[in-house]
Design a protein around this motif. Structure first.
Motif, PDB file in Angstrom:
ATOM      1  N   ALA A 182       0.838  -1.205   0.000  1.00 62.86           N
ATOM      2  CA  ALA A 182       0.000   0.000   0.000  1.00 62.86           C
ATOM      3  C   ALA A 182       0.869   1.250   0.000  1.00 62.86           C
ATOM      4  N   ALA A 183       1.976   1.218   0.735  1.00 63.76           N
ATOM      5  CA  ALA A 183       2.892   2.366   0.765  1.00 63.76           C
ATOM      6  C   ALA A 183       3.537   2.587  -0.603  1.00 63.76           C
ATOM      7  N   GLU A 184       3.873   1.503  -1.301  1.00 62.98           N
ATOM      8  CA  GLU A 184       4.428   1.646  -2.656  1.00 62.98           C
ATOM      9  C   GLU A 184       3.419   2.341  -3.568  1.00 62.98           C
ATOM     10  N   PHE A 185       2.153   1.955  -3.460  1.00 61.60           N
ATOM     11  CA  PHE A 185       1.115   2.593  -4.265  1.00 61.60           C
ATOM     12  C   PHE A 185       0.957   4.061  -3.861  1.00 61.60           C
ATOM     13  N   ALA A 186       1.034   4.350  -2.575  1.00 63.10           N
ATOM     14  CA  ALA A 186       0.926   5.741  -2.107  1.00 63.10           C
ATOM     15  C   ALA A 186       2.071   6.585  -2.664  1.00 63.10           C
ATOM     16  N   ARG A 187       3.283   6.065  -2.588  1.00 59.45           N
ATOM     17  CA  ARG A 187       4.439   6.811  -3.108  1.00 59.45           C
ATOM     18  C   ARG A 187       4.345   7.029  -4.609  1.00 59.45           C
ATOM     19  N   ALA A 188       3.658   6.127  -5.307  1.00 59.62           N
ATOM     20  CA  ALA A 188       3.480   6.236  -6.759  1.00 59.62           C
ATOM     21  C   ALA A 188       2.302   7.142  -7.130  1.00 59.62           C
ATOM     22  N   GLY A 189       1.630   7.714  -6.122  1.00 54.24           N
ATOM     23  CA  GLY A 189       0.455   8.545  -6.396  1.00 54.24           C
ATOM     24  C   GLY A 189      -0.763   7.719  -6.763  1.00 54.24           C
TER      25      GLY A 189
END
Length: 180
Positions: free
Chosen positions: A123-130
């Protein structure tokens, strides 16, 4: 427009699972009839699912369906670095960054939402990717002391709604962005 939503549960001290990847602490919590976002309403808006390998393996082992079956009918993108012995129908194994697979995920969602099932690092990877719009979390009245973190990283969120469901405190947040 496709929304990316992280619908999950956490312990009071911010863990999705304990250090043995167990969810016993969550499954023993009493729930009620009321929720600010009933699961049936949520899942009806989901067109595609994104999951990490640990969550995927846990669901296969503990899910409420035929042994070894993936319990969701939506097209699922499994982010993994390990080969899958027997790929299930509807599962697409991918690796790399979320942005590399954005077009395929959104095409599979067909105008509906994308549910990031787990885990917190994914989920954090998706958040960092916008690519994370909303975090909906049910907070259980238990502490674990260690385990898999809710959201791996530093993010600012804005509370949009809150309520209760049995013993669980529910909160819906909009992701504001990454904190430096």
């Amino acid at each position: 427009m496709t929304r990316y939503r992280f619908f999950t549960a956490t312990s009071l001290d911010g863990f999705l699972a304990d250090e043995h990847d167990s969810l016993d602490w969550l499954l023993s919590q009493p729930t009620g009839q009321e929720s600010i976002l009933p699961f049936d309403d949520f899942i009806a808006e989901v067109g595609a699912i994104v999951t990490g390998r640990t969550t995927y393996d846990w669901v296969l082992e503990h899910g409420d369906s035929v042994e070894g079956a993936w319990v969701f009918t939506q097209p699922t993108f499994l982010f993994t670095h390990r080969p899958i012995a027997e790929p299930r129908s509807g599962i697409t194994a991918v690796s790399g960054s979320p942005t590399e697979h954005r077009a395929a995920i959104e095409q599979a969602a067909d105008g509906k939402d994308v549910w990031i099932v787990g885990g917190g690092d994914l989920a954090a990877e998706f958040a960092r990717a916008g690519m994370l719009d909303e975090v909906f979390v049910s907070i259980a009245p238990v502490t674990l002391g260690a385990g898999r973190p809710l959201l791996g990283g530093r993010f600012a969120l804005e509370l949009r709604e809150h309520g209760t469901n049995g013993a669980l405190l529910e909160a819906r947040y909009a992701l504001v962005g990454e904190r430096r």
